[in-house]
Scaffold this active site. Structure first.
Site, PDB file in Angstrom:
ATOM      1  N   LYS A 117      41.845  44.477  33.574  1.00  0.00           N
ATOM      2  CA  LYS A 117      42.262  45.826  33.968  1.00  0.00           C
ATOM      3  C   LYS A 117      43.678  46.459  33.439  1.00  0.00           C
ATOM      4  O   LYS A 117      43.517  47.418  33.306  1.00  0.00           O
ATOM      5  CB  LYS A 117      42.611  45.687  35.605  1.00  0.00           C
ATOM      6  CG  LYS A 117      41.667  45.765  36.744  1.00  0.00           C
ATOM      7  CD  LYS A 117      42.037  46.238  38.019  1.00  0.00           C
ATOM      8  CE  LYS A 117      40.638  46.233  38.751  1.00  0.00           C
ATOM      9  NZ  LYS A 117      41.135  46.297  40.360  1.00  0.00           N
ATOM     10  N   LYS A 199      27.309  44.495  35.279  1.00  0.00           N
ATOM     11  CA  LYS A 199      26.975  44.828  36.873  1.00  0.00           C
ATOM     12  C   LYS A 199      27.082  46.124  36.951  1.00  0.00           C
ATOM     13  O   LYS A 199      27.658  47.082  36.406  1.00  0.00           O
ATOM     14  CB  LYS A 199      28.399  44.074  37.490  1.00  0.00           C
ATOM     15  CG  LYS A 199      28.188  43.613  39.089  1.00  0.00           C
ATOM     16  CD  LYS A 199      29.452  43.161  39.470  1.00  0.00           C
ATOM     17  CE  LYS A 199      30.068  43.548  40.747  1.00  0.00           C
ATOM     18  NZ  LYS A 199      31.035  42.983  41.484  1.00  0.00           N
ATOM     19  N   LYS A 202      30.507  51.834  39.893  1.00  0.00           N
ATOM     20  CA  LYS A 202      30.605  53.296  40.209  1.00  0.00           C
ATOM     21  C   LYS A 202      31.388  53.783  38.859  1.00  0.00           C
ATOM     22  O   LYS A 202      31.511  54.948  38.398  1.00  0.00           O
ATOM     23  CB  LYS A 202      31.441  53.545  41.276  1.00  0.00           C
ATOM     24  CG  LYS A 202      32.697  52.770  41.713  1.00  0.00           C
ATOM     25  CD  LYS A 202      32.806  52.760  43.354  1.00  0.00           C
ATOM     26  CE  LYS A 202      33.524  51.499  43.734  1.00  0.00           C
ATOM     27  NZ  LYS A 202      33.648  51.073  45.119  1.00  0.00           N
TER      28      LYS A 202
END
Ligand code: TRP
Length: 333
Positions: A117, A199, A202
């Protein structure tokens, strides 16, 4: 009632950071729903976690209510489970501070999600992003959870939760139940329709890669028709056929058919037929969920009644654990 007491506690949470995906549903939420009969389930919308990444306030408020209504629509039953909103229960932020003093800088530095991240949001590597696993540990430990169903990407966070709890218990005695993570075996791992090695998410750059729970039927059909496959033109589950494997996994998850049966049913048929069948099966699976969502989201008073009730119970349970931990540390209560 006696039986009630023997039931193990399951805790899990999901971030309300955008619309729920088909991957969330088939991989996690469907299992959450199933576990409601066997366990004492406590579920949360982890809205505190979402602000580690910058959010638009208006959109965030909408996302939280949407997620709450979506989970009810999926079958989270407020008569059976406690389903609350994390930020409404102040013990979570407090426990997070307490536990952060029992968590080492080094162990947080090793978290792969932090590394990923911070690479992705290089302009906002805030301290919350770094201490995120501590907040999550608090979520779990506050409820003395036995089991925590999570996706494979959260495994490391369960590990650190156990380490923090063991460290704390080692100093002060048995304060926290040591939770076990479990990655539900029957939960389908749904991959992106456009890049089936990743995966379904969104945040997929290609919007066609991700099916949302609330996508209209024609959008769902379009996404499946455009799904990436291969040039073999044979519906079978095999190494190197990531796209077809993913479609088979989704089809199997929504129809209950085995891979063998699917291979048999589509023997001699092309990918066009198969993609249409998968799309239609998904549309039919999501139809009742979408109908329920529309009912719930148009009744804000009912939603509020549900979460206020759950918030209150969550506060009661979690306050016991927080109080116990604070007392052990030496606070005057
Ligand atoms: N970090 C989890 C995720 O992004 C969400 C979460 C927050 C969670 N607190 C939790 C999951 C506690 C399980 C238990 O998926």
């Amino acid at each position: 009632m006696e039986n009630e007491q023997k039931k193990e506690v399951v805790f899990s949470a999901i971030q309300p950071s955008g619309s729920i995906t088909l991957g969330n549903y088939l991989g996690a939420l469907r299992n959450w729903v199933k576990m409601q009969d066997e366990y004492n389930c406590i579920y949360a919308l982890a809205d505190l976690h979402t602000i580690t990444v910058r959010q638009d306030p208006k959109q965030m408020r909408k996302n939280i209510l949407d997620a709450y209504a979506s989970l009810l629509a999926c079958g989270i039953d407020v008569e059976k489970s406690i389903f609350f909103i994390q930020s409404h229960v102040h013990t979570h932020a407090e426990m997070s501070w307490l536990l952060s003093c029992y968590t080492q800088f080094g162990e947080l530095s090793r978290m792969t999600q932090f590394k990923d991240k911070s690479a992705k949001h290089a302009d906002n590597i805030n301290a919350g992003l770094f201490t995120y696993p501590v907040l999550m540990a608090g979520d779990i430990l506050l409820y003395q959870a036995d089991k925590v169903p999570v996706g494979a990407d959260q495994k490391q966070h369960i590990e650190i939760t156990r380490n923090i709890a063991e460290r704390f218990n080692g100093l002060y005695g048995n304060v926290f139940k040591i939770p076990e993570g479990f990655i539900p075996k029957n939960g389908a791992r749904v991959m992106s329709l456009q890049d089936p090695t990743k995966k379904m998410s969104k945040s997929d750059e290609n919007a066609n890669g991700c099916v949302h729970l609330l996508d209209p039927p024609e959008v769902i059909m379009k996404k499946f028709k455009r799904a990436i496959t291969d040039s073999e033109a044979c519906v079978r589950y095999a190494e190197g056929k990531d796209g077809v494997n993913n479609l088979m996994a989704i089809y199997s998850a929504v129809t209950g058919l085995s891979y063998e049966q699917i291979e048999h049913d589509f023997d001699g048929k092309g990918y066009g037929d198969f993609k249409t069948a998968v799309g239609e099966a998904v549309v039919e699976t999501l139809r009742p969920i979408q109908e329920k969502y529309n009912q719930y989201i148009s009744d804000k008073a009912y939603l509020e009644e549900c979460y206020r009730k759950a918030d209150e119970i969550a506060l009661k349970i979690s306050s016991r654990t927080l109080g116990k931990a604070m007392k052990k540390v030496g606070f005057v209560l």
